[in-house]
Scaffold this motif. Structure first.
Motif, PDB file in Angstrom:
ATOM      1  N   LEU A   7       0.856  -1.183   0.000  1.00  0.00           N
ATOM      2  CA  LEU A   7       0.000   0.000   0.000  1.00  0.00           C
ATOM      3  C   LEU A   7       0.896   1.238   0.000  1.00  0.00           C
ATOM      4  CD1 LEU A   7      -2.501  -1.218   2.722  1.00  0.00           C
ATOM      5  CD2 LEU A   7      -2.730  -1.409   0.232  1.00  0.00           C
ATOM      6  N   SER A   9       1.151   5.604   0.136  1.00  0.00           N
ATOM      7  CA  SER A   9       0.707   6.997   0.233  1.00  0.00           C
ATOM      8  C   SER A   9       1.663   7.778  -0.652  1.00  0.00           C
ATOM      9  CB  SER A   9       0.802   7.512   1.668  1.00  0.00           C
ATOM     10  OG  SER A   9      -0.170   6.905   2.474  1.00  0.00           O
ATOM     11  N   TYR A  38      -4.799   5.015   1.846  1.00  0.00           N
ATOM     12  CA  TYR A  38      -3.703   4.916   0.888  1.00  0.00           C
ATOM     13  C   TYR A  38      -4.186   5.346  -0.488  1.00  0.00           C
ATOM     14  CZ  TYR A  38      -1.155   2.427   4.485  1.00  0.00           C
ATOM     15  OH  TYR A  38      -0.513   2.101   5.646  1.00  0.00           O
ATOM     16  N   THR A  69       4.803   3.555   2.852  1.00  0.00           N
ATOM     17  CA  THR A  69       4.327   2.265   2.330  1.00  0.00           C
ATOM     18  C   THR A  69       3.992   1.339   3.489  1.00  0.00           C
ATOM     19  OG1 THR A  69       6.506   1.206   2.249  1.00  0.00           O
ATOM     20  CG2 THR A  69       5.809   2.430   0.288  1.00  0.00           C
TER      21      THR A  69
END
Length: 91
Positions: A7, A9, A38, A69
């Protein structure tokens, strides 16, 4: 085969650019823009832990627009097909 979900950002103005970069990396099979905490989720399929470590620490870490992450390792696959077989009564 090792499967992981990463995931991301990402700085808002660079989401599409980073998603394209990720999609072109060997070992990343799918990239999705997502809602929630995210911005992007990537599905990683590699042969071994060392390959995942290299992808994360040598390749992904080089992308400046990534803020944060979270990496999750997949332990077991539960596909729709598997679930249907589990609950099938043999009809």
């Amino acid at each position: 085969m090792l499967t992981a979900i990463i995931l991301f950002s990402i700085e808002k103005k660079h989401i599409n650019e980073v998603a394209e970069q990720l999609a072109n990396m060997p070992g990343i099979s799918e990239v999705y823009s997502v809602s929630g905490s995210y911005d992007v989720a990537a599905i990683v399929r590699v042969r071994a832990n060392e390959d995942l470590a290299d992808l994360v620490t040598q390749k992904i870490s080089q992308i400046d627009s990534i803020i944060r992450t979270e990496t999750m390792l997949a332990f077991q696959t539960h596909s729709k097909h598997d679930l249907e077989a589990m609950f099938s009564v043999g009809v």
